[in-house]
Scaffold this motif. Structure first.
Motif, short mmCIF file in Angstrom:
data_model
loop_
_atom_site.label_atom_id
_atom_site.label_comp_id
_atom_site.label_asym_id
_atom_site.label_seq_id
_atom_site.Cartn_x
_atom_site.Cartn_y
_atom_site.Cartn_z
N LEU A 57 11.57 12.61 -1.98
CA LEU A 57 11.89 11.18 -1.93
C LEU A 57 13.26 10.79 -2.49
O LEU A 57 13.79 9.92 -1.73
CB LEU A 57 10.99 10.45 -2.73
N GLU A 58 13.83 11.60 -3.34
CA GLU A 58 15.11 11.20 -3.84
C GLU A 58 16.13 11.42 -2.83
O GLU A 58 17.09 10.62 -2.42
CB GLU A 58 15.56 12.02 -5.07
N SER B 209 8.48 7.46 -9.81
CA SER B 209 9.18 7.00 -11.20
C SER B 209 10.28 8.02 -11.31
O SER B 209 11.35 7.37 -12.03
CB SER B 209 8.11 7.32 -12.25
N GLY B 210 10.77 8.78 -10.59
CA GLY B 210 11.73 9.72 -10.93
C GLY B 210 12.58 9.32 -9.94
O GLY B 210 14.06 10.14 -9.94
N VAL B 211 12.65 8.42 -9.27
CA VAL B 211 14.00 8.06 -8.07
C VAL B 211 15.01 7.38 -8.89
O VAL B 211 14.74 6.51 -9.85
CB VAL B 211 13.35 7.20 -7.22
N THR B 212 16.05 7.79 -8.80
CA THR B 212 17.21 7.20 -9.69
C THR B 212 17.80 6.10 -8.97
O THR B 212 18.43 5.30 -9.60
CB THR B 212 18.39 8.44 -9.64
N LEU B 213 17.62 5.94 -7.87
CA LEU B 213 18.22 4.65 -7.05
C LEU B 213 17.36 3.51 -7.47
O LEU B 213 16.12 3.33 -7.93
CB LEU B 213 18.14 4.78 -5.70
N ARG B 214 17.79 2.17 -7.31
CA ARG B 214 17.05 1.02 -7.65
C ARG B 214 15.97 0.68 -6.61
O ARG B 214 16.01 0.73 -5.36
CB ARG B 214 17.80 -0.18 -7.63
N LEU B 215 14.80 0.89 -7.17
CA LEU B 215 13.73 0.77 -6.21
C LEU B 215 12.41 -0.27 -6.65
O LEU B 215 11.97 -0.02 -7.82
CB LEU B 215 12.79 2.17 -6.17
#
Length: 495
Positions: free
Chosen positions: A352-353, A387-393
């Motif tokens: 996903l990242e 929850s591990g995505v670094t982008l603003r989600l």
């Protein structure tokens, strides 16, 4: 013992009072239904028989023709009524009887101030039937006997015991004749009846609500009844008990039912958290989470079509993380082909990242997720991925209004750890109640962003507003009950 006139709500209580005040050898002279219950006239049996005998002797001496038969005398003496009334006394009737008794007391007080012959002429007014000559003759005979007995009792014995004189009324002269003594007893009896009527009136006022047409209670609004009506309506909307108590705590106590209902709906509207604007206009990356079958993919298709109609397809991309079910991403790809927007699938080769990093140049990215239980291994894996995505989600929880309240709360508990930014209420057209979803939104302060009410793309979706949510809840409850209440939906709009 004098002739006693007894008022009671029913015949059973009247007979009990006859036994207590006259004795087991009492005889009923007449009984009538009156406003508020029954009226019984009774005397001692021996005195009644003596009065009858005296009446017969007087008739024989007068030798008047046309005497009535024994059956007719019994019918006249008993008043022609034998049935008992078991119906509870009404407030208005009791109040009328109370006024009537007060008038009798005033009449009795007036007679006490008149000369003795006038008092004697009016002494037989205890029984209202002036046409009943036989009954009045018996009553006059009983009174004469009672007067003689009272005079004998008042004569001092050979060695009279020390006894204080009976207290006299303030407005009564110190010297009374036998008729005045009888009227005094009548006055005391009526005062006792007034106390009983007042007690019955107070008991009924506490146990039963006053009828709307009763002028005695028309000036006092039944606030308890209004509150109960509003509480029942709020419960019919499906709202939780805690929320109902919170809404009713702010409703003014002396309002009519309609105004209290409007007030409660207005407070519900104020308590609802809503975003109140088009979220996709802000752009960014939005992930839609929730259980299976709540309408996440369909909601994404509606929002994607709306964005394409306003801004074109070049600034939009769709992403799906549902690679666990067979052909789960085919519906989203179909939307992509129709709208001419790219659709990316998250799988073992593309995280996903990585997928989101490749779409950073897009104005809007809508992400479809798999509806899985957070306690399952695959569900936990997806939660870690989101929850591990670094982008603003941004994360929106999709709740089906046709689901049970327990399922909606379980969904919130599973996904609340992600940091939810709002919710989408779907399938409002298939639901019998919106109160459960509204209760969850109020309790968790979860803003409602969109409402969907059908399968048409992109028509059946709208921006959530407080007034619309409350109106939908009222109309949905009316449809579920199978009837239109009393214009309840218009009550909120009118307010």
């Amino acid at each position: 013992m004098k002739v006693k006139r007894i008022f009671a709500p029913d015949m059973r209580q009247a007979m009990r009072r006859v036994r207590e005040e006259i004795g087991p050898d009492a005889v009923i002279i007449s009984n009538h239904r009156v406003a508020g219950g029954v009226e019984v006239v009774a005397a001692r049996e021996d005195e009644y028989e003596a009065a009858q005998a005296e009446l017969k002797r007087n008739r024989a001496a007068a030798a008047k023709p046309g005497g009535s038969s024994r059956e007719e005398q019994v019918r006249i003496l008993t008043g022609g009524h034998s049935h008992q009334s078991e119906q509870a006394s009404r407030n208005a009737a009791l109040e009328a009887e109370l006024n009537k008794t007060r008038a009798r007391i005033a009449e009795a007080s007036r007679r006490m101030t008149e000369p003795t012959p006038a008092a004697d002429r009016n002494a037989n007014r205890q029984i209202d039937d002036e046409d009943d000559e036989d009954l009045r003759s018996i009553l006059e005979s009983l009174r004469s006997r009672n007067r003689r007995r009272e005079l004998e009792e008042q004569r001092p014995p050979a060695r009279p015991p020390a006894r204080e004189p009976a207290p006299l009324p303030m407005d009564e002269p110190p010297h009374q004749d036998s008729a005045s003594i009888g009227d005094d007893s009548l006055l005391q009896s009526m005062q006792h009846e007034i106390q009983e009527l007042r007690s019955l009136l107070q008991q009924n006022a506490q146990s039963t609500p006053a009828p709307p047409q009763n002028p005695v209670y028309s000036s006092q609004p039944d606030t308890a009844g209004a509150d109960n009506l509003v509480v029942r309506r709020l419960q019919q909307l499906g709202l939780g008990q805690a929320l109902v108590r919170q809404l009713m705590s702010g409703v003014e106590p002396d309002l009519s039912p309609d105004k209290a209902w409007r007030n409660a709906l207005s407070r519900l509207s104020d308590a609802l958290p809503v975003l109140g604007e088009e979220m996709i206009e802000r752009g960014g990356m939005i992930a839609f989470v929730g259980p299976t079958g709540v309408g996440k993919t369909t909601t994404i298709g509606k929002l994607a079509a709306r964005h394409v109609l306003q801004h074109g397809s070049s600034s939009l991309a769709l992403v799906t993380t549902d690679c666990f079910r067979i052909a789960a991403h085919e519906q989203l790809k179909t939307f992509g082909r129709i709208l001419d927007v790219p659709v990316r699938v998250v799988d073992e080769s593309h995280s996903l990242e990585e997928v989101l990093q490749s779409l950073r140049n897009k104005r809007l990215v809508l992400i479809d997720t798999a509806g899985m239980n957070a306690s399952d291994p695959q569900g936990q894996l997806q939660m870690q991925m989101l929850s591990g995505v670094t982008l603003r989600l941004k994360k929106l929880l999709v709740l089906s209004c046709s689901s049970q309240q327990q399922l909606m709360r379980s969904a919130y508990d599973n996904y609340s750890t992600l940091g939810l930014h709002g919710c989408v209420l779907s399938k409002t057209d298939e639901s019998g109640s919106l109160g459960e979803a509204l209760t969850l939104a109020v309790e968790k302060q979860l803003p409602v962003t969109y409402i969907t009410d059908g399968q048409k793309i992109p028509d059946d979706i709208g921006i959530a507003s407080r007034n619309d949510l409350v109106s939908r809840a009222v109309v949905t409850a009316q449809k579920a009950s199978g009837h239109s209440d009393d214009g309840a939906a218009s009550l909120f709009r009118a307010g």
